[in-house]
Design an enzyme around this catalytic site. Structure first.
Site, mmCIF file in Angstrom:
data_model
loop_
_atom_site.group_PDB
_atom_site.id
_atom_site.type_symbol
_atom_site.label_atom_id
_atom_site.label_comp_id
_atom_site.label_asym_id
_atom_site.label_seq_id
_atom_site.Cartn_x
_atom_site.Cartn_y
_atom_site.Cartn_z
ATOM 1 C CD GLU A 92 -3.354 3.635 -5.286
ATOM 2 O OE1 GLU A 92 -2.447 3.253 -4.528
ATOM 3 O OE2 GLU A 92 -4.242 2.912 -5.720
ATOM 4 N NE ARG A 146 -4.265 -1.562 0.245
ATOM 5 C CZ ARG A 146 -4.419 -2.601 -0.591
ATOM 6 N NH1 ARG A 146 -3.535 -2.816 -1.545
ATOM 7 N NH2 ARG A 146 -5.464 -3.398 -0.478
ATOM 8 C CG HIS A 204 -3.543 -0.268 -6.897
ATOM 9 N ND1 HIS A 204 -3.919 0.319 -5.721
ATOM 10 C CD2 HIS A 204 -3.449 -1.595 -6.625
ATOM 11 C CE1 HIS A 204 -4.052 -0.592 -4.779
ATOM 12 N NE2 HIS A 204 -3.771 -1.780 -5.318
HETATM 13 N N1 LIG Z 1 -0.861 -3.945 -5.382
HETATM 14 C C1 LIG Z 1 -1.966 -4.655 -5.248
HETATM 15 O O1 LIG Z 1 -2.864 -4.606 -6.087
HETATM 16 C C2 LIG Z 1 -2.128 -5.586 -4.087
HETATM 17 C C3 LIG Z 1 -2.743 -6.824 -4.297
HETATM 18 C C4 LIG Z 1 -2.907 -7.681 -3.219
HETATM 19 C C5 LIG Z 1 -2.468 -7.298 -1.956
HETATM 20 N N2 LIG Z 1 -1.857 -6.093 -1.783
HETATM 21 C C6 LIG Z 1 -1.356 -5.708 -0.438
HETATM 22 O O2 LIG Z 1 -0.425 -6.689 -0.019
HETATM 23 C C7 LIG Z 1 -0.605 -6.926 1.369
HETATM 24 C C8 LIG Z 1 -0.040 -8.291 1.730
HETATM 25 O O3 LIG Z 1 -0.880 -9.303 1.185
HETATM 26 P P1 LIG Z 1 -0.690 -10.848 1.563
HETATM 27 O O4 LIG Z 1 -1.817 -11.562 0.896
HETATM 28 O O5 LIG Z 1 0.706 -11.303 1.321
HETATM 29 O O6 LIG Z 1 -0.961 -10.789 3.144
HETATM 30 P P2 LIG Z 1 -0.527 -11.856 4.243
HETATM 31 O O7 LIG Z 1 -1.436 -11.594 5.396
HETATM 32 O O8 LIG Z 1 -0.441 -13.214 3.687
HETATM 33 O O9 LIG Z 1 0.960 -11.398 4.653
HETATM 34 C C9 LIG Z 1 1.227 -10.200 5.302
HETATM 35 C C10 LIG Z 1 2.635 -10.250 5.874
HETATM 36 O O10 LIG Z 1 2.923 -8.970 6.453
HETATM 37 C C11 LIG Z 1 3.527 -9.220 7.724
HETATM 38 N N3 LIG Z 1 3.342 -8.079 8.611
HETATM 39 C C12 LIG Z 1 2.223 -7.667 9.248
HETATM 40 N N4 LIG Z 1 2.520 -6.592 10.002
HETATM 41 C C13 LIG Z 1 3.838 -6.334 9.856
HETATM 42 C C14 LIG Z 1 4.728 -5.387 10.397
HETATM 43 N N5 LIG Z 1 4.310 -4.456 11.270
HETATM 44 N N6 LIG Z 1 6.024 -5.436 10.027
HETATM 45 C C15 LIG Z 1 6.467 -6.371 9.154
HETATM 46 N N7 LIG Z 1 5.665 -7.310 8.625
HETATM 47 C C16 LIG Z 1 4.363 -7.283 8.969
HETATM 48 C C17 LIG Z 1 2.848 -10.477 8.247
HETATM 49 O O11 LIG Z 1 3.613 -11.090 9.276
HETATM 50 C C18 LIG Z 1 2.833 -11.301 6.973
HETATM 51 O O12 LIG Z 1 4.087 -11.918 6.786
HETATM 52 C C19 LIG Z 1 -2.135 -6.790 1.558
HETATM 53 O O13 LIG Z 1 -2.458 -6.443 2.898
HETATM 54 C C20 LIG Z 1 -2.477 -5.674 0.593
HETATM 55 O O14 LIG Z 1 -2.485 -4.414 1.244
HETATM 56 C C21 LIG Z 1 -1.690 -5.238 -2.818
#
Ligand SMILES: NC(=O)c1ccc[n+]([C@@H]2O[C@H](COP(=O)([O-])OP(=O)(O)OC[C@H]3O[C@@H](n4cnc5c(N)ncnc54)[C@H](O)[C@@H]3O)[C@@H](O)[C@H]2O)c1
Length: 322
Positions: A268, A239, A286
């Site tokens: 954004e 994000r 995005h």
């Molecule tokens: N660009 C896009 O279109 C797009 C698409 C999908 C997801 N995303 C973003 O990607 C993020 C991650 O998705 P995911 O499916 O891998 O989620 P997930 O829940 O599988 O993984 C999230 C990871 O972040 C870690 N985390 C949480 N808080 C943290 C912190 N304070 N410091 C360090 N690490 C931390 C968790 O331990 C975990 O390893 C989503 O929350 C979303 O915002 C963006």
């Protein structure tokens, strides 16, 4: 028959489950996404809302929907657009769509990594601009990622899928995360878990894969950007607000960082004016999970959540705590 509101355009095939369940579907047919006023009007009387990540789901929207609302199904893995406390207090179930978009989003992250380190964005612009060019052994040299360590902030579904791609291209894998990478993946990828500041100081590329939370807002701030290796790169498909975008622009402008590949932005769809001018920055609008297949699966999963909750069953993929 329940009333299900879909707040913006979605792939039609994803809605089959909703039609089969016989619910009334109120969808948005506008050329552009609805304005806030249009959105508030559209959700009126809904029993279920299929939301997208640009919808702020807060008291105002929930009041507009009415007390009959039972479920908000976000068509996204993230849910930082939803006021979870408020939904919880009102007894509204909140769901997301993990498990179906991590490969597409990791493709975007890895695409940005190659485009940035090999200067493909800049090179394509050069060709299209009609700039004269000829093959030369010294022309537009990038950097070989095979010699590099990728530092992942967040090692969940997308971070791990990104790590797999990086490993296949010969990179070393390191990560910092709230929860450790799953042990099978960690072993397979020889991934090293590090404290965040050590990861920042030792990685050649930092790629963000954490959710946006109060703890991760500006997790890459001016201080941490300054602590990155000279000539390192930043990739962000998480994000926008996980990075202090102004500070990133400064770190690139000063030459401390070699480049950045960004899919998401702090304000954004506005993008920092300096970033827009920089040849060593790759900017995507995005597109993280934007394939027809994945967006259809995401919509289908959101629909499955809605159908389950409206039938009084547990949600398929509730947000943690719901
Ligand atoms: N660009 C896009 O279109 C797009 C698409 C999908 C997801 N995303 C973003 O990607 C993020 C991650 O998705 P995911 O499916 O891998 O989620 P997930 O829940 O599988 O993984 C999230 C990871 O972040 C870690 N985390 C949480 N808080 C943290 C912190 N304070 N410091 C360090 N690490 C931390 C968790 O331990 C975990 O390893 C989503 O929350 C979303 O915002 C963006």
């Amino acid at each position: 028959m329940a009333k299900v509101c879909i707040t913006d355009a979605v792939p039609e095939a994803g809605l089959d489950g909703l039609r089969a369940a016989g619910h009334e579907i109120v969808s948005w047919a506008g050329e552009q996404p609805p304005t806030r006023a249009e959105l508030l009007n559209q959700v009126r009387g809904a029993d279920a809302v299929l939301s997208v990540l640009t919808d702020g789901v807060d008291d105002e929207l929930l009041d507009a929907a009415g007390r009959q609302l039972k479920v908000v199904a976000n068509i996204a893995a993230g849910f930082n657009n939803i006021d979870l406390e408020t939904c919880k207090r009102r007894g509204i179930v909140v769901t997301a769509t993990p498990g179906v978009l991590f490969e597409s989003t990791a493709d975007t992250a890895f695409g940005l990594l190659l485009m940035t380190t090999r200067r493909f964005g800049q090179a394509e612009r050069l060709v299209r601009a009609g700039t004269p060019w000829r093959y030369r052994t010294t022309f537009m040299l990038g950097r070989a990622i095979q010699s590099m360590t990728i530092g992942l902030i967040g090692a969940g579904q997308i971070g791990t899928a990104m790590a797999r791609r990086c490993k296949a291209f010969g990179m070393q894998i390191a990560y910092a995360a709230e929860h450790p990478m799953k042990s099978a993946a960690r072993d397979e990828l020889a991934a090293v878990g590090l404290p965040l500041d050590e990861l920042i100081a030792t990685s050649d590329v930092i790629s963000l894969h954490c959710p946006l939370t109060p703890e991760t807002r500006h997790i890459l701030n001016a201080e941490r950007l300054a602590a990155m290796k000279q000539g390192a790169y930043v990739i962000n498909t998480a994000r926008g607000a996980c990075i202090d975008e102004k500070a990133l622009a400064e770190a690139l402008k000063s030459g401390h960082l070699a480049g950045a590949g960004l899919d998401v932005y702090e304000h954004e769809p506005e993008i920092d004016a300096d970033l827009l001018e920089m040849e060593n920055v790759v900017l995507l609008p995005h597109l993280g999970s934007a394939t027809a297949e994945t967006r259809t699966k995401m919509t289908g999963l959101a629909v499955a959540n809605v159908v389950a909750v409206l039938e009084g069953k547990p949600a398929v993929t509730p947000v943690p705590g719901f």
